[in-house]
Design an enzyme around this catalytic site. Structure first.
Site, PDB file in Angstrom:
ATOM      1  N   CYS A 143      48.292  50.812  12.030  1.00 27.30           N
ATOM      2  CA  CYS A 143      49.090  51.897  11.463  1.00 27.30           C
ATOM      3  C   CYS A 143      50.582  51.609  11.609  1.00 27.30           C
ATOM      4  O   CYS A 143      51.139  51.780  12.695  1.00 27.30           O
ATOM      5  CB  CYS A 143      48.738  53.212  12.158  1.00 27.30           C
ATOM      6  SG  CYS A 143      49.746  54.585  11.592  1.00 27.30           S
ATOM      7  N   CYS A 146      52.685  54.695  12.478  1.00 30.87           N
ATOM      8  CA  CYS A 146      52.635  55.092  13.885  1.00 30.87           C
ATOM      9  C   CYS A 146      53.456  54.138  14.751  1.00 30.87           C
ATOM     10  O   CYS A 146      54.161  54.566  15.658  1.00 30.87           O
ATOM     11  CB  CYS A 146      51.195  55.062  14.413  1.00 30.87           C
ATOM     12  SG  CYS A 146      49.972  55.747  13.312  1.00 30.87           S
ATOM     13  N   ASP A 147      53.317  52.835  14.508  1.00 29.45           N
ATOM     14  CA  ASP A 147      53.828  51.854  15.472  1.00 29.45           C
ATOM     15  C   ASP A 147      55.030  51.054  14.987  1.00 29.45           C
ATOM     16  O   ASP A 147      55.681  50.382  15.804  1.00 29.45           O
ATOM     17  CB  ASP A 147      52.691  50.887  15.851  1.00 29.45           C
ATOM     18  CG  ASP A 147      51.536  51.633  16.497  1.00 29.45           C
ATOM     19  OD1 ASP A 147      51.801  52.613  17.218  1.00 29.45           O
ATOM     20  OD2 ASP A 147      50.374  51.256  16.276  1.00 29.45           O
TER      21      ASP A 147
END
Ligand code: NAP
Length: 320
Positions: A143, A146-147
Site C-alpha cells: 500500500c 499507507c507507507d
C-alpha cells in the site's frame, strides 16, 4: 400482498461486502424497498479505502480519495434506510430448497435470506519469495498510500507492470528520490496514459524482464535480488522499500462449494451476474471479469440487484 407459503426468512437479500459493489447494491436494494441487510467485514481493509486518489469515477472531475468516496456511497445507502451489520461473515449455507433459503452467519447469529449478493472484493497477492513475509511492515508494503510517506528521499522498488503497480510507482515519486519498477516482461500491462506518465517521470527507472527472487535486509529491507529471466543472471538492487503490486486474490472462501469459481477463486457469473446457485449473485472484484474498477464494481452492484429482484419476483410468485 402476503406470501402465505413463503418460508420464514429474515431478509429478501443479504449483501456481503462493503465496497463499491456492495454499497451500490445496497443503494439499489434499499431504494427498491427490498428487505435488505448489508454485512461488511468488521476489520477488513477494502482496496478502495486505501486508494489515494480516484480520478476516473464519472461525475467527480476533480478526483476524490477512496475513503471519502466510500463514505459517500455509505451515506447514500443509509439515506434509503439500508440496514448495515459491521461483522465478519463466518459461514454461508443452504438451509432449504424450493424455494431455496440461504443462511448467513455473522457475529453471534445467523440470518435467513432468499437471495445473496456476493460482493466481497479481493486482496493483494504476495510474491511468495524469501524475505517478503519476514520484512512485511519493515520495508515490504502492499500500500503506497499507507507507507509511501515513510520513504521520503529514499529508494524504493515497485514490483509489477499492471495499473496498480504503475499508478503506485507514480504516487511514490512524490516521496522517494528513486523508484525502480521491476517487471517480468518487456511490456507493461498498465493503461497507456499511465505508461506515458511513468515513462516521462525521471525518478522512475524500469528493470525489464526481471523477477524478484528475494527481499534482503537485516532489521529492515536493504534491497531485492532480481533474476534476469533471459540470462538467469542474479543481481541486487539496493532499496529501502519494496512495494509489491502483482494482482489480486478474491475473498471468496465463504462461497467455496456453493458457487462455481475459476481456478484463482473468482466467482463465475453469467452476464446478469447470476452464479450457478439459485439466489446467489455476485458483483465487483470478487467475480471473474476483465476490468476491475470502482465504476465497474458499482455497475455490477446495480445489475446484481436488478437480477436478484427478478429472481425474487419469480420465487415469491412461484409459492404465492
Ligand atoms: P493486474 O492487472 O493483474 O497486474 C498484475 C501485474 O503483476 C502484471 O503486470 C503481472 O505481470 C505482474 N505479476 C503477476 N504475478 C507476478 C509474479 N508472481 N511476479 C512478478 N510479476 C507478477 O493487477 P493490478 O495492477 O492490481 O490491477 C487489477 C485490476 O484493477 C485491473 O483490471 C486494473 O485495470 C484495475 N486497476 C485500475 C486502476 C485505475 O484505473 N486507476 C488502478 C489500479 C487497478 P504480467 O503483465 O506479465 O502478467
Amino acid at each position: 400482498m402476503t406470501h402465505a407459503n413463503l418460508p420464514d426468512t429474515d431478509y429478501d437479500m443479504i449483501i456481503i461486502g462493503g465496497g463499491p459493489a456492495g454499497y451500490t447494491a445496497g443503494i439499489y436494494a434499499a431504494r427498491a424497498a427490498l428487505k435488505t441487510l448489508l454485512v461488511e467485514g468488521a476489520g477488513t481493509v477494502s482496496q478502495i479505502t486505501i486508494t489515494d486518489m480516484i480520478e476516473n469515477y464519472p461525475g467527480i472531475p476533480e478526483g476524490i480519495g477512496g475513503f471519502e468516496l466510500m463514505q459517500l456511497f455509505k451515506k447514500q445507502a443509509q439515506k434509503f434506510g439500508l440496514e448495515i451489520l459491521p461483522k465478519d461473515v463466518t459461514g454461508v449455507r443452504k438451509v432449504s430448497d424450493s424455494p431455496v433459503v440461504w443462511e448467513v452467519a455473522a457475529g453471534d447469529r445467523a440470518y435467513k435470506t432468499l437471495s445473496i449478493i456476493a460482493a466481497t472484493g479481493a486482496m493483494w497477492r504476495s510474491l511468495g519469495v524469501p524475505g517478503e513475509a519476514q520484512f512485511a511492515g519493515k520495508g515490504v508494503s502492499y500500500c503506497a498510500t499507507c507507507d509511501g510517506p515513510f520513504y521520503r528521499n529514499r529508494t524504493v522498488v515497485v514490483v509489477g507492470g499492471g495499473d496498480t503497480a504503475i499508478q503506485e510507482a507514480l504516487f511514490l515519486t512524490h516521496f522517494a528520490s528513486k523508484v525502480f519498477v521491476i517487471h517480468r516482461r518487456d511490456r507493461l500491462r498498465a493503461a497507456g496514459m499511465l505508461q506515458n506518465r511513468a515513462f516521462a517521470e525521471k525518478k522512475i527507472e524500469f528493470v525489464w524482464n526481471a523477477t524478484v527472487e528475494e527481499v534482503t535486509g537485516s532489521e529492515f529491507v536493504t534491497g531485492v535480488k532480481v533474476k534476469d529471466v533471459r540470462t538467469g543472471k542474479i543481481s541486487e538492487i539496493a532499496a529501502d522499500g519494496a512495494f509489491i503490486f502483482v494482482g489480486r486474490l478474491p475473498y471468496t472462501d465463504m462461497f467455496k462449494g456453493l458457487v462455481a469459481m475459476d481456478k484463482t477463486g473468482f466467482i463465475l457469473t453469467d452476464e446478469n451476474l447470476r452464479t450457478d446457485a439459485p439466489g446467489i449473485f455476485s458483483a465487483g472484484d470478487c467475480r471473474a471479469k476483465l476490468f476491475r474498477q470502482v465504476v465497474t464494481a458499482a455497475g455490477d452492484g446495480a445489475n446484481a440487484v436488478h437480477s436478484a429482484e427478478l429472481y425474487l419476483d419469480e420465487v415469491k410468485g412461484q409459492v404465492y
